[in-house]
Design a protein around this motif. Structure first.
Motif, PDB file in Angstrom:
ATOM      1  N   MET A  42      38.508  26.865  34.310  1.00 10.33           N
ATOM      2  CA  MET A  42      39.210  26.371  33.152  1.00 10.33           C
ATOM      3  C   MET A  42      40.396  27.298  32.900  1.00 10.33           C
ATOM      4  SD  MET A  42      37.402  26.512  29.396  1.00 10.33           S
ATOM      5  CE  MET A  42      36.474  28.010  29.604  1.00 10.33           C
ATOM      6  N   ARG A  43      41.500  26.727  32.524  1.00 13.73           N
ATOM      7  CA  ARG A  43      42.720  27.489  32.273  1.00 13.73           C
ATOM      8  C   ARG A  43      42.797  27.860  30.794  1.00 13.73           C
ATOM      9  NH1 ARG A  43      45.967  29.720  34.816  1.00 13.73           N
ATOM     10  NH2 ARG A  43      46.310  28.809  36.796  1.00 13.73           N
ATOM     11  N   VAL A  44      43.166  29.141  30.551  1.00 18.79           N
ATOM     12  CA  VAL A  44      43.285  29.685  29.201  1.00 18.79           C
ATOM     13  C   VAL A  44      44.654  30.338  29.069  1.00 18.79           C
ATOM     14  CG1 VAL A  44      42.368  31.416  27.597  1.00 18.79           C
ATOM     15  CG2 VAL A  44      40.807  30.102  29.027  1.00 18.79           C
ATOM     16  N   GLN A  45      45.314  30.081  27.960  1.00 19.09           N
ATOM     17  CA  GLN A  45      46.587  30.735  27.658  1.00 19.09           C
ATOM     18  C   GLN A  45      46.278  32.006  26.879  1.00 19.09           C
ATOM     19  OE1 GLN A  45      49.589  29.663  28.766  1.00 19.09           O
ATOM     20  NE2 GLN A  45      50.370  31.589  28.009  1.00 19.09           N
ATOM     21  N   VAL A  46      46.784  33.141  27.343  1.00 17.91           N
ATOM     22  CA  VAL A  46      46.551  34.421  26.682  1.00 17.91           C
ATOM     23  C   VAL A  46      47.862  34.895  26.066  1.00 17.91           C
ATOM     24  CG1 VAL A  46      45.757  36.800  26.984  1.00 17.91           C
ATOM     25  CG2 VAL A  46      44.782  34.969  28.395  1.00 17.91           C
ATOM     26  N   ARG A  47      47.798  35.347  24.828  1.00 17.28           N
ATOM     27  CA  ARG A  47      48.966  35.871  24.119  1.00 17.28           C
ATOM     28  C   ARG A  47      48.698  37.313  23.718  1.00 17.28           C
ATOM     29  NH1 ARG A  47      52.426  32.101  25.289  1.00 17.28           N
ATOM     30  NH2 ARG A  47      51.994  30.063  24.439  1.00 17.28           N
ATOM     31  N   TYR A  48      49.762  38.109  23.744  1.00 16.69           N
ATOM     32  CA  TYR A  48      49.673  39.518  23.366  1.00 16.69           C
ATOM     33  C   TYR A  48      50.646  39.788  22.221  1.00 16.69           C
ATOM     34  CZ  TYR A  48      47.737  39.682  28.077  1.00 16.69           C
ATOM     35  OH  TYR A  48      46.996  39.444  29.205  1.00 16.69           O
ATOM     36  N   PHE A  49      50.248  40.716  21.333  1.00 16.89           N
ATOM     37  CA  PHE A  49      51.075  41.041  20.180  1.00 16.89           C
ATOM     38  C   PHE A  49      51.182  42.550  19.990  1.00 16.89           C
ATOM     39  CE2 PHE A  49      49.551  36.775  19.545  1.00 16.89           C
ATOM     40  CZ  PHE A  49      50.702  36.114  19.155  1.00 16.89           C
ATOM     41  N   ALA A  50      52.230  42.955  19.289  1.00 14.39           N
ATOM     42  CA  ALA A  50      52.497  44.350  18.905  1.00 14.39           C
ATOM     43  C   ALA A  50      52.569  45.252  20.135  1.00 14.39           C
ATOM     44  CB  ALA A  50      51.468  44.825  17.886  1.00 14.39           C
ATOM     45  N   SER A  51      51.867  46.374  20.126  1.00 12.57           N
ATOM     46  CA  SER A  51      51.976  47.349  21.217  1.00 12.57           C
ATOM     47  C   SER A  51      51.481  46.786  22.547  1.00 12.57           C
ATOM     48  CB  SER A  51      51.203  48.622  20.871  1.00 12.57           C
ATOM     49  OG  SER A  51      49.836  48.329  20.648  1.00 12.57           O
ATOM     50  N   ILE A  52      50.575  45.855  22.524  1.00 12.42           N
ATOM     51  CA  ILE A  52      50.085  45.247  23.769  1.00 12.42           C
ATOM     52  C   ILE A  52      51.188  44.403  24.397  1.00 12.42           C
ATOM     53  CG2 ILE A  52      48.331  43.750  24.798  1.00 12.42           C
ATOM     54  CD1 ILE A  52      46.572  44.513  22.339  1.00 12.42           C
ATOM     55  N   ARG A  53      51.929  43.705  23.570  1.00  9.63           N
ATOM     56  CA  ARG A  53      53.059  42.909  24.058  1.00  9.63           C
ATOM     57  C   ARG A  53      54.113  43.796  24.721  1.00  9.63           C
ATOM     58  NH1 ARG A  53      56.088  38.619  20.298  1.00  9.63           N
ATOM     59  NH2 ARG A  53      54.892  37.129  21.492  1.00  9.63           N
TER      60      ARG A  53
ATOM     61  N   THR B  83      54.694  38.827  26.674  1.00 13.87           N
ATOM     62  CA  THR B  83      54.242  37.909  25.626  1.00 13.87           C
ATOM     63  C   THR B  83      52.918  37.234  25.930  1.00 13.87           C
ATOM     64  OG1 THR B  83      55.517  36.103  26.568  1.00 13.87           O
ATOM     65  CG2 THR B  83      56.586  37.409  24.847  1.00 13.87           C
ATOM     66  N   GLY B  84      52.613  37.049  27.191  1.00 10.81           N
ATOM     67  CA  GLY B  84      51.342  36.419  27.532  1.00 10.81           C
ATOM     68  C   GLY B  84      51.331  35.890  28.941  1.00 10.81           C
ATOM     69  N   GLU B  85      50.253  35.206  29.264  1.00  7.94           N
ATOM     70  CA  GLU B  85      50.073  34.648  30.594  1.00  7.94           C
ATOM     71  C   GLU B  85      48.992  33.582  30.552  1.00  7.94           C
ATOM     72  OE1 GLU B  85      48.039  37.714  33.196  1.00  7.94           O
ATOM     73  OE2 GLU B  85      48.391  38.854  31.345  1.00  7.94           O
ATOM     74  N   SER B  86      48.876  32.845  31.620  1.00  8.86           N
ATOM     75  CA  SER B  86      47.853  31.825  31.762  1.00  8.86           C
ATOM     76  C   SER B  86      46.908  32.267  32.869  1.00  8.86           C
ATOM     77  CB  SER B  86      48.517  30.492  32.108  1.00  8.86           C
ATOM     78  OG  SER B  86      47.552  29.476  32.189  1.00  8.86           O
ATOM     79  N   ILE B  87      45.590  32.211  32.604  1.00  8.40           N
ATOM     80  CA  ILE B  87      44.613  32.639  33.605  1.00  8.40           C
ATOM     81  C   ILE B  87      43.497  31.609  33.732  1.00  8.40           C
ATOM     82  CG2 ILE B  87      45.076  35.087  33.233  1.00  8.40           C
ATOM     83  CD1 ILE B  87      42.330  35.186  31.733  1.00  8.40           C
ATOM     84  N   GLU B  88      42.793  31.667  34.839  1.00  7.33           N
ATOM     85  CA  GLU B  88      41.615  30.839  35.064  1.00  7.33           C
ATOM     86  C   GLU B  88      40.369  31.648  34.717  1.00  7.33           C
ATOM     87  OE1 GLU B  88      40.893  27.671  36.204  1.00  7.33           O
ATOM     88  OE2 GLU B  88      43.015  27.186  36.089  1.00  7.33           O
ATOM     89  N   VAL B  89      39.452  31.035  33.980  1.00  8.56           N
ATOM     90  CA  VAL B  89      38.153  31.651  33.688  1.00  8.56           C
ATOM     91  C   VAL B  89      37.067  30.616  33.938  1.00  8.56           C
ATOM     92  CG1 VAL B  89      39.058  33.292  32.002  1.00  8.56           C
ATOM     93  CG2 VAL B  89      38.261  31.069  31.221  1.00  8.56           C
ATOM     94  N   VAL B  90      35.850  31.075  34.089  1.00  6.19           N
ATOM     95  CA  VAL B  90      34.725  30.170  34.325  1.00  6.19           C
ATOM     96  C   VAL B  90      34.354  29.445  33.037  1.00  6.19           C
ATOM     97  CG1 VAL B  90      33.820  31.560  36.224  1.00  6.19           C
ATOM     98  CG2 VAL B  90      33.023  31.983  33.902  1.00  6.19           C
ATOM     99  N   ALA B  91      33.737  28.288  33.170  1.00  4.91           N
ATOM    100  CA  ALA B  91      33.239  27.551  32.009  1.00  4.91           C
ATOM    101  C   ALA B  91      32.228  28.425  31.269  1.00  4.91           C
ATOM    102  CB  ALA B  91      32.584  26.250  32.460  1.00  4.91           C
ATOM    103  N   GLU B  92      32.167  28.287  29.967  1.00  2.00           N
ATOM    104  CA  GLU B  92      31.270  29.059  29.103  1.00  2.00           C
ATOM    105  C   GLU B  92      31.681  30.529  28.978  1.00  2.00           C
ATOM    106  OE1 GLU B  92      28.701  27.532  27.392  1.00  2.00           O
ATOM    107  OE2 GLU B  92      29.444  25.680  28.285  1.00  2.00           O
TER     108      GLU B  92
END
Length: 83
Positions: free
Chosen positions: A1-12, A17-26
Protein backbone atom coordinates in the motif's frame (compact mmCIF):
# COMPACT_ATOMS: atom_id res chain seq x y z
CA UNK A 1 0.00 0.00 0.00
CA UNK A 2 1.29 3.46 -0.85
CA UNK A 3 1.53 6.10 1.89
CA UNK A 4 2.36 9.79 1.52
CA UNK A 5 4.79 10.95 4.22
CA UNK A 6 5.16 14.62 5.18
CA UNK A 7 7.86 16.22 7.30
CA UNK A 8 7.71 19.48 9.24
CA UNK A 9 10.03 21.90 11.07
CA UNK A 10 13.57 20.59 11.72
CA UNK A 11 12.79 17.24 10.09
CA UNK A 12 11.80 19.01 6.89
CA UNK A 13 15.14 20.84 6.92
CA UNK A 14 16.95 17.47 6.81
CA UNK A 15 14.63 15.29 4.69
CA UNK A 16 12.66 17.75 2.57
CA UNK A 17 8.91 18.18 2.44
CA UNK A 18 8.03 14.52 2.12
CA UNK A 19 7.95 11.40 0.03
CA UNK A 20 5.76 8.49 -1.01
CA UNK A 21 6.62 4.98 0.22
CA UNK A 22 5.22 1.47 0.05
CA UNK A 23 4.28 -0.28 3.30
CA UNK A 24 2.59 -3.59 4.04
CA UNK A 25 -1.14 -3.80 4.76
CA UNK A 26 -1.98 -3.35 8.46
CA UNK A 27 1.18 -1.26 8.99
CA UNK A 28 1.15 1.13 11.93
CA UNK A 29 2.54 4.64 12.07
CA UNK A 30 5.43 3.14 14.05
CA UNK A 31 6.06 0.67 11.22
CA UNK A 32 6.19 3.59 8.77
CA UNK A 33 8.75 5.33 11.00
CA UNK A 34 10.85 2.15 11.23
CA UNK A 35 10.73 1.68 7.43
CA UNK A 36 11.94 5.25 6.96
CA UNK A 37 14.68 4.90 9.59
CA UNK A 38 16.01 1.87 7.71
CA UNK A 39 16.02 3.70 4.36
CA UNK A 40 19.02 6.02 4.85
CA UNK A 41 21.41 7.55 7.35
CA UNK A 42 19.65 10.92 7.08
CA UNK A 43 16.29 9.31 7.87
CA UNK A 44 17.86 7.35 10.75
CA UNK A 45 19.20 10.55 12.31
CA UNK A 46 16.08 12.68 11.76
CA UNK A 47 13.58 10.03 12.89
CA UNK A 48 15.72 8.21 15.48
CA UNK A 49 13.86 6.23 18.13
CA UNK A 50 15.52 8.21 20.93
CA UNK A 51 14.21 11.46 19.48
CA UNK A 52 10.85 12.80 20.66
CA UNK A 53 8.54 13.18 17.66
CA UNK A 54 4.84 13.72 17.16
CA UNK A 55 2.92 11.97 14.42
CA UNK A 56 -0.33 12.50 12.58
CA UNK A 57 -2.44 10.30 10.34
CA UNK A 58 -4.57 12.15 7.80
CA UNK A 59 -3.98 15.43 9.66
CA UNK A 60 -5.11 14.12 13.07
CA UNK A 61 -2.61 13.60 15.89
CA UNK A 62 -2.06 9.93 16.64
CA UNK A 63 0.29 7.57 18.41
CA UNK A 64 2.54 5.06 16.71
CA UNK A 65 0.18 2.13 17.29
CA UNK A 66 -2.41 3.65 14.91
CA UNK A 67 -3.01 1.46 11.85
CA UNK A 68 -2.42 3.17 8.50
CA UNK A 69 -5.13 2.78 5.86
CA UNK A 70 -4.79 2.99 2.09
CA UNK A 71 -4.20 6.41 0.52
CA UNK A 72 -3.09 7.74 3.90
CA UNK A 73 -0.91 10.70 4.77
CA UNK A 74 1.47 10.25 7.70
CA UNK A 75 3.27 13.29 9.11
CA UNK A 76 6.19 13.57 11.49
CA UNK A 77 7.20 16.69 13.39
CA UNK A 78 9.04 17.64 16.59
CA UNK A 79 6.99 18.45 19.68
CA UNK A 80 6.01 22.09 19.89
CA UNK A 81 7.60 24.13 22.63
CA UNK A 82 6.81 27.64 23.67
CA UNK A 83 8.62 30.31 25.54
Amino acid sequence: MRVQVRYFASIREVLGTGESIEVVAEATVGDVRDRLIASSAAHAAALARGRALRSALNQALCDESTVVTGDAEVAFFPPVTGG
